[in-house]
Design a protein around this motif. Sequence first.
Motif, PDB file in Angstrom:
ATOM      1  N   SER A 669       0.812  -1.220   0.000  1.00 45.57           N
ATOM      2  CA  SER A 669       0.000   0.000   0.000  1.00 45.57           C
ATOM      3  C   SER A 669       0.841   1.263   0.000  1.00 45.57           C
ATOM      4  O   SER A 669       0.401   2.314  -0.475  1.00 45.57           O
ATOM      5  CB  SER A 669      -0.931   0.007   1.218  1.00 45.57           C
ATOM      6  OG  SER A 669      -0.176  -0.033   2.422  1.00 45.57           O
ATOM      7  N   LYS A 670       2.050   1.216   0.525  1.00 51.66           N
ATOM      8  CA  LYS A 670       2.911   2.398   0.582  1.00 51.66           C
ATOM      9  C   LYS A 670       3.843   2.510  -0.632  1.00 51.66           C
ATOM     10  O   LYS A 670       4.636   3.444  -0.722  1.00 51.66           O
ATOM     11  CB  LYS A 670       3.777   2.374   1.847  1.00 51.66           C
ATOM     12  CG  LYS A 670       3.006   2.571   3.143  1.00 51.66           C
ATOM     13  CD  LYS A 670       3.989   2.635   4.305  1.00 51.66           C
ATOM     14  CE  LYS A 670       3.280   2.917   5.616  1.00 51.66           C
ATOM     15  NZ  LYS A 670       4.247   3.025   6.735  1.00 51.66           N
ATOM     16  N   GLY A 671       3.735   1.566  -1.535  1.00 60.50           N
ATOM     17  CA  GLY A 671       4.703   1.488  -2.621  1.00 60.50           C
ATOM     18  C   GLY A 671       4.628   2.601  -3.646  1.00 60.50           C
ATOM     19  O   GLY A 671       5.517   2.727  -4.486  1.00 60.50           O
ATOM     20  N   GLU A 672       3.574   3.435  -3.615  1.00 63.60           N
ATOM     21  CA  GLU A 672       3.421   4.505  -4.594  1.00 63.60           C
ATOM     22  C   GLU A 672       3.986   5.839  -4.130  1.00 63.60           C
ATOM     23  O   GLU A 672       3.874   6.840  -4.830  1.00 63.60           O
ATOM     24  CB  GLU A 672       1.934   4.677  -4.941  1.00 63.60           C
ATOM     25  CG  GLU A 672       1.299   3.463  -5.588  1.00 63.60           C
ATOM     26  CD  GLU A 672       1.984   3.089  -6.892  1.00 63.60           C
ATOM     27  OE1 GLU A 672       2.329   4.004  -7.665  1.00 63.60           O
ATOM     28  OE2 GLU A 672       2.179   1.883  -7.133  1.00 63.60           O
ATOM     29  N   VAL A 673       4.566   5.894  -2.928  1.00 65.14           N
ATOM     30  CA  VAL A 673       5.121   7.149  -2.417  1.00 65.14           C
ATOM     31  C   VAL A 673       6.255   7.621  -3.334  1.00 65.14           C
ATOM     32  O   VAL A 673       7.136   6.831  -3.684  1.00 65.14           O
ATOM     33  CB  VAL A 673       5.647   6.970  -0.976  1.00 65.14           C
ATOM     34  CG1 VAL A 673       6.402   8.214  -0.515  1.00 65.14           C
ATOM     35  CG2 VAL A 673       4.499   6.668  -0.032  1.00 65.14           C
TER      36      VAL A 673
END
Length: 717
Positions: A669-673
């Motif tokens: 879920s945090k991979g698009e930062v």
Amino acid sequence: MNPSDLEFLQELRQDFLLEAQEHIQTITSGLLDLERSEVPGEKVVESVYRAAHSLKGAAHAVEMSKVASLCQSMEGVFSRVKEGSLFLEKKDYDLLQKSVDCLSVLIEDPDGDDREARALAKSMDDLKGGSPKEIDSPMPTEEKASPPSEEQPKGTIGDTVRVKSSKVDSLLLQAEEMISVNLAMDQRIKEGLELLSLVEDCKKALHQEDMEALRSFFYAVEGEIRKTIKALSMDERSARVLLDRLLSDAKAVVMLPSSTLLQSFPKMVRDLSRNMGKDVDFRMTGGDVEVDKRILEGMKDPLIHLIRNALDHGIENHDERVASNKNPMASLTLSFSYTYGGQIEIVLSDDGRGLDRDRIAEKAVISGLISQDQVLSMEDGEVLDLIFRSGFSTSKLITDVSGRGLGMSIVRENVELLGGSISLSSQSGEGTSFRIKLPLSMATFRGVVVEEWGRFFVLPTSQVVKVTRVGSDSVRSLEGREAVDVDGTTYPLARLGAVLDLSGNGKDDNDKNQAFPVVVVSSGTGVSFAFAVGAVVGEQEILLKGLGPQLVKVPFVSGATVMGSGKVAPVLRVKDLIQRASERKSTVATTVEPKEKPTSVLLVEDSITSRTLLKNILTASGYMVQTAVDGREGFDLFSRESFDIVVSDVEMPGMNGFELTRAIRSHGSKGEVPVVLVTSLDSRKDRERGVEAGADAYIVKSSFDQTKLLDVMRRLL
């Protein structure tokens, strides 16, 4: 080698660097001339041969054997060309230009790896035939060479003296400081006149009484004051003459012909166009136009960027030009010329595909820079001007190579920091022209001094359209804001103090029933604005003082100057004033929105110096920053907490920046930062590794600019 001999050798090598640069430039320019000519010119061949021979001898003198060896092979090729026994082809010029590049590297690092140099030397030896030892002794033709031509170009050894730039800068700064002395003398004269006026009043009062002795005393004082003022006036005139001469001479020292900047461009264009498979006829004019060296230095990077963009995006490839019934050989011209008002004009033009208005508008809307409704009301020139807006790009990875969108924004910013302006014109299918106007010198400039709410400010005269007084009957409402009519033209109107958010007064101190001062200014891009001020003090010569690196981004202010009274007056940046004033609409009420939570940044950097610098830059820009000393600690922090963006170094112990980026991209879920890599690694291979790892931006530290970092972050968020 003992310490004293080593120190002497280092001093010799410093002198050698200057000489070597001249020889390399001679060879580079000569090769370009020879490549363009159908028949090699004898003078050009002679000049490149002599340059290679002289560079070889100088390199031997400073014990740079690798440089000397490569020069010897190059000298051998030029010797054969002189004799008429060797005719160079396209591939031969590629070999020689590559050898010149290698020479530059060896001169900078004489103890570095010379494998490429040895390979190039072998190729040149094969080209000329025979062993390099055959030409080690002076050639007979050298003794028979004709004497130097009497028509020597400007800047030859005979009429120039080498001076360290630091000494020249110091001389100019000392001369500039005398402007403050001159202004102070003006102020003292004004004070003396005021004192004289008081004495006159006292004389009138005493004349009514029988106090002859006192009257005599005051008459004597009056006489002394008059003599003092006369002496001060003479001193002021003498000082002004001295100052003018000193400034003129000092400016002449730092005024360099534009050819000093242009000399590296032909080879750059040749190499880039060759790599892109494009045929480009590059022409330059105005090389004798003299400009302040600080302006030339400041313009180098913007011009390189514009030229690269023209070659990469503007000029079509061979097949496309043929299909469009164009000359397969594209045209690219760069000119310097004097213009009115003590300025220079730089024009870069190509005959490429031109800019597509509709495509630019579409990209701008997609990028969120403007709305579709705004596009419909914009003129063609306004649409084209959008390419200078920060964020105008469709590139997924931001690099320092092509600089799309963001680079054009920085080009305009750099030009404006030099006190200039940039505009463009383009015709689809026919080409594009960029026009840059700059002052000849950064030493001093004319400025209009205004007083606003008890404070003094300076506006550059070059950006002042009109100074006048208007009455309340000239003020009207236009599109939700105040506007004023000046000489038949309507300008939006704002109070300068309100735009600058000055504290203390905060209200209009002009009587609405009386005329009040107005200064109309232009940003140089066709946008003008009128600012109401308390008073216009006058116009004078301004010595601009920088604010230092800590205050380089102070809003509205480009520097400061010391007035004759000793007070410091900020020099205002007109572009920022107009932008802020345009954002405000005085008659439209706005609701105060609650402050949003600051953007959170994870900063990963193992160098304490770089970490502190970057953290201060980001914190000062309103970001909430947490730091980590390496990739492993950074990823642990990233896993535990929530961040809006990650800024990371690449070379770190344990987990490096590439590995950290890949770990972030695989974090679900945090991979698009967004991830921004800031590193000293600037090779193409390293950039490709950044792309493969999933980085959104790649900024090289060697060309680091805090504005670039902040602009990139704003674009990604």
